[in-house]
Design a protein around this motif. Structure first.
Motif, mmCIF file in Angstrom:
data_model
loop_
_atom_site.group_PDB
_atom_site.id
_atom_site.type_symbol
_atom_site.label_atom_id
_atom_site.label_comp_id
_atom_site.label_asym_id
_atom_site.label_seq_id
_atom_site.Cartn_x
_atom_site.Cartn_y
_atom_site.Cartn_z
ATOM 1 N N ILE A 159 -8.473 -4.482 -8.576
ATOM 2 C CA ILE A 159 -7.976 -3.683 -7.458
ATOM 3 C C ILE A 159 -8.824 -3.925 -6.220
ATOM 4 O O ILE A 159 -8.311 -4.101 -5.112
ATOM 5 C CB ILE A 159 -7.969 -2.180 -7.821
ATOM 6 C CG1 ILE A 159 -7.011 -1.928 -8.986
ATOM 7 C CG2 ILE A 159 -7.572 -1.335 -6.601
ATOM 8 C CD1 ILE A 159 -6.989 -0.497 -9.456
ATOM 9 N N GLY A 160 -10.148 -3.951 -6.411
ATOM 10 C CA GLY A 160 -11.037 -4.240 -5.293
ATOM 11 C C GLY A 160 -10.754 -5.600 -4.685
ATOM 12 O O GLY A 160 -10.761 -5.758 -3.458
ATOM 13 N N PHE A 161 -10.489 -6.580 -5.553
ATOM 14 C CA PHE A 161 -10.163 -7.922 -5.074
ATOM 15 C C PHE A 161 -8.901 -7.899 -4.210
ATOM 16 O O PHE A 161 -8.868 -8.479 -3.112
ATOM 17 C CB PHE A 161 -9.970 -8.867 -6.267
ATOM 18 C CG PHE A 161 -9.426 -10.221 -5.894
ATOM 19 C CD1 PHE A 161 -10.251 -11.200 -5.357
ATOM 20 C CD2 PHE A 161 -8.075 -10.501 -6.062
ATOM 21 C CE1 PHE A 161 -9.740 -12.443 -4.992
ATOM 22 C CE2 PHE A 161 -7.555 -11.740 -5.713
ATOM 23 C CZ PHE A 161 -8.393 -12.714 -5.172
ATOM 24 N N LEU A 162 -7.857 -7.220 -4.687
ATOM 25 C CA LEU A 162 -6.599 -7.163 -3.947
ATOM 26 C C LEU A 162 -6.764 -6.455 -2.605
ATOM 27 O O LEU A 162 -6.186 -6.868 -1.596
ATOM 28 C CB LEU A 162 -5.520 -6.465 -4.781
ATOM 29 C CG LEU A 162 -5.079 -7.201 -6.057
ATOM 30 C CD1 LEU A 162 -4.096 -6.336 -6.840
ATOM 31 C CD2 LEU A 162 -4.460 -8.549 -5.728
ATOM 32 N N LEU A 163 -7.557 -5.396 -2.590
ATOM 33 C CA LEU A 163 -7.740 -4.624 -1.355
ATOM 34 C C LEU A 163 -8.622 -5.339 -0.338
ATOM 35 O O LEU A 163 -8.738 -4.882 0.799
ATOM 36 C CB LEU A 163 -8.327 -3.247 -1.680
ATOM 37 C CG LEU A 163 -7.395 -2.304 -2.455
ATOM 38 C CD1 LEU A 163 -8.099 -0.997 -2.760
ATOM 39 C CD2 LEU A 163 -6.108 -2.051 -1.680
ATOM 40 N N ARG A 164 -9.223 -6.447 -0.732
ATOM 41 C CA ARG A 164 -9.989 -7.266 0.217
ATOM 42 C C ARG A 164 -9.135 -8.368 0.838
ATOM 43 O O ARG A 164 -9.631 -9.128 1.680
ATOM 44 C CB ARG A 164 -11.209 -7.885 -0.478
ATOM 45 C CG ARG A 164 -12.288 -6.886 -0.871
ATOM 46 C CD ARG A 164 -13.585 -7.595 -1.263
ATOM 47 N NE ARG A 164 -13.424 -8.447 -2.423
ATOM 48 C CZ ARG A 164 -13.574 -8.054 -3.687
ATOM 49 N NH1 ARG A 164 -13.864 -6.776 -3.937
ATOM 50 N NH2 ARG A 164 -13.420 -8.899 -4.693
ATOM 51 N N GLN A 165 -7.874 -8.453 0.417
ATOM 52 C CA GLN A 165 -6.983 -9.496 0.929
ATOM 53 C C GLN A 165 -6.159 -8.947 2.092
ATOM 54 O O GLN A 165 -5.396 -7.990 1.923
ATOM 55 C CB GLN A 165 -6.060 -10.013 -0.181
ATOM 56 C CG GLN A 165 -6.776 -10.383 -1.465
ATOM 57 C CD GLN A 165 -7.934 -11.333 -1.255
ATOM 58 O OE1 GLN A 165 -7.804 -12.350 -0.553
ATOM 59 N NE2 GLN A 165 -9.075 -11.032 -1.860
ATOM 60 N N ARG A 166 -6.311 -9.525 3.250
ATOM 61 C CA ARG A 166 -5.649 -9.003 4.444
ATOM 62 C C ARG A 166 -4.133 -9.035 4.330
ATOM 63 O O ARG A 166 -3.442 -8.156 4.871
ATOM 64 C CB ARG A 166 -6.098 -9.779 5.690
ATOM 65 C CG ARG A 166 -5.763 -11.274 5.673
ATOM 66 C CD ARG A 166 -6.304 -11.988 6.903
ATOM 67 N NE ARG A 166 -5.671 -11.483 8.126
ATOM 68 C CZ ARG A 166 -5.995 -11.917 9.338
ATOM 69 N NH1 ARG A 166 -6.949 -12.839 9.467
ATOM 70 N NH2 ARG A 166 -5.374 -11.441 10.401
ATOM 71 N N GLN A 167 -3.598 -10.041 3.623
ATOM 72 C CA GLN A 167 -2.142 -10.106 3.475
ATOM 73 C C GLN A 167 -1.610 -8.867 2.754
ATOM 74 O O GLN A 167 -0.582 -8.303 3.130
ATOM 75 C CB GLN A 167 -1.730 -11.361 2.679
ATOM 76 C CG GLN A 167 -2.137 -12.659 3.326
ATOM 77 C CD GLN A 167 -3.393 -13.228 2.696
ATOM 78 O OE1 GLN A 167 -4.334 -12.486 2.411
ATOM 79 N NE2 GLN A 167 -3.418 -14.535 2.500
#
Length: 433
Positions: free
Chosen positions: A231-239
């Motif tokens: 989840i943390g990884f996904l929330l670091r993706q600007r897209q």
């Protein structure tokens, strides 16, 4: 003898994916019908159960509480179990909760079943996203999204007369029982009919090759195990963050039409209920057209320019800008002009459904379910926030003037998010892939 050319001997690609798209469209229509059929039952239900308008507001909102909260768990479950079983369980459970609403005896059981409905429906759109990613090449996904998304509006736009007739002829309880039973039957049809592309007996190798060439097909192998770091990884993706903000903005317009729009016409515009029933259908028809038009424009742009940035973002930004024009209704007096303004705004909101195509394009292959859950969680916070904010504004001012301004401003914020936050539309590379 002359040798046959490769093109002459190559078998023609099957079109099994179109059957899958038909299943998705029916599933989405039943999904939205089951969550919103209570709005048709409400007039008779409130009288029988003695529920006030304020209490019904809580009942309407209860669905969104658990629907939003269950998005990430639903996405995790999808990534672990797979789409066929997840969708089957989701459909049959939400249809069961719909039927149970026809048996309620008071407020506690009604709220309980609305909460259960929210949990059960949560995996639906993440599942749709995964199915599009596996069954459709990129150049067809926008149109496919447009087709199945029509189901969101079709139920209320075109079936309202039938639903009101059922409620009037057989009672509001029969309405829930009939709609729920239809969903359970469809769930069985889904389980028997659906297979992933590699397991499908209907898709030939030529179709599988065509889908794979366009970036489709699910990777074979072990299911992805959930970790909070994902989840943390996904929330670091600007897209993903930018698209989630944009979808929240689009959903704010949608939620207004699903909840407050009839009340707006009746109280702010002083229309009779018969007139409300006729006029309220028109913006839903416009939204249905907007969904399809947005998908067609996107795929045409992608084919002609090869730019996913232009093809995906331009229709969504245009749709959000159109949705923001809802504020114009504050400055016109004619009922026909008001409906015209509302139809343009809802048409634009329909185009914003293309956000699901964009998120399918950028989601990491092994985290499509979780990505869809995060995306839909953000989007459906609008289902909690928007009805409450609009309600407080109307209660405080006695008017919808600032409520429509609120919806318009949120739509503009969504457009800005797609312009400045989303960045390149490309698939995010996950460390585990």
């Amino acid at each position: 003898m002359t040798a046959s050319s490769p093109s002459a001997t190559r078998p023609r690609a099957s079109r099994a994916r179109l059957v899958i798209l038909a299943l998705l469209t029916l599933g989405t229509m039943i999904n939205y019908l089951d969550r919103t059929v209570i709005s048709v039952a409400a007039p008779l239900m409130t009288k029988e159960l003695g529920l006030s308008a304020a209490v019904m507001g809580i009942v309407f909102s209860a669905f969104s509480w658990t629907y939003a909260a269950a998005q990430i768990p639903g996405g995790v479950f999808l990534d672990r179990v797979g789409v066929r079983l997840t969708y089957f369980l989701s459909i049959t459970l939400w249809s069961g909760f719909t039927m149970l609403q026809g048996l309620v005896t008071g407020l506690p059981s009604l709220i309980l079943y609305r909460l259960g409905l929210g949990v059960a429906e949560a995996p639906c759109f993440p599942s749709n996203s995964r199915i599009l990613s596996t069954w459709f090449p990129q150049q067809e996904r926008a149109r496919a999204t447009g087709v199945y998304s029509v189901g969101q509006y079709f139920g209320l736009a075109f079936l309202s007369p039938v639903l009101f007739w059922i409620s009037g002829a057989f009672g509001w309880r029969a309405l829930f029982l009939i709609v729920g039973a239809i969903g359970i039957v469809f769930g069985l049809i889904w389980f028997v009919s659906y297979r992933d592309p590699h397991d499908s007996k209907s898709a030939n190798q030529a179709e599988l090759d065509y889908i794979a060439a366009g970036g489709g097909l699910a990777p074979k192998g072990e299911r992805t195990k959930f970790a909070w770091s994902h989840i943390g990884f996904l929330l670091r993706q600007r897209q993903i963050v930018g698209a989630s903000i944009g979808q929240f903005a689009g959903n704010s317009t949608l939620v207004f039409f699903l909840t407050w729009f009839p009340t707006y016409l009746a109280t702010e515009r002083h229309m009779g209920w018969l007139k409300v029933g006729i006029y309220a259908v028109l913006p839903f028809i416009a939204a249905s057209v907007g969904v399809v038009v947005g998908g067609l424009i996107s795929d045409i742009l992608l084919k002609r320019t090869g730019s996913a940035n232009l093809a995906r973002k331009l229709p969504i930004i245009s749709g959000l800008l159109l949705a923001s024009t809802i504020v114009v209704a504050n400055f016109v007096s004619s009922d026909k002009l008001v409906i015209a303004v509302m139809s343009v705004a809802f048409f634009g909101q329909g185009m914003v459904n293309l956000g699901w195509t964009l998120i399918t394009d950028v989601a990491p292959k092994k985290l499509i379910g979780l990505t869809g859950g995060v995306f839909n969680l953000c989007a459906n916070l609008a289902g909690i926030i928007t009805p409450i904010v609009v309600g407080f504004i109307v209660a405080a001012t006695g008017s919808f003037f600032y409520a429509l301004a609120f919806i318009g401003v949120i739509a503009l914020i969504g457009a800005l998010s797609y312009i400045f936050v989303v960045g390149d539309v490309r698939r995010v590379e996950f460390e585990g892939e």
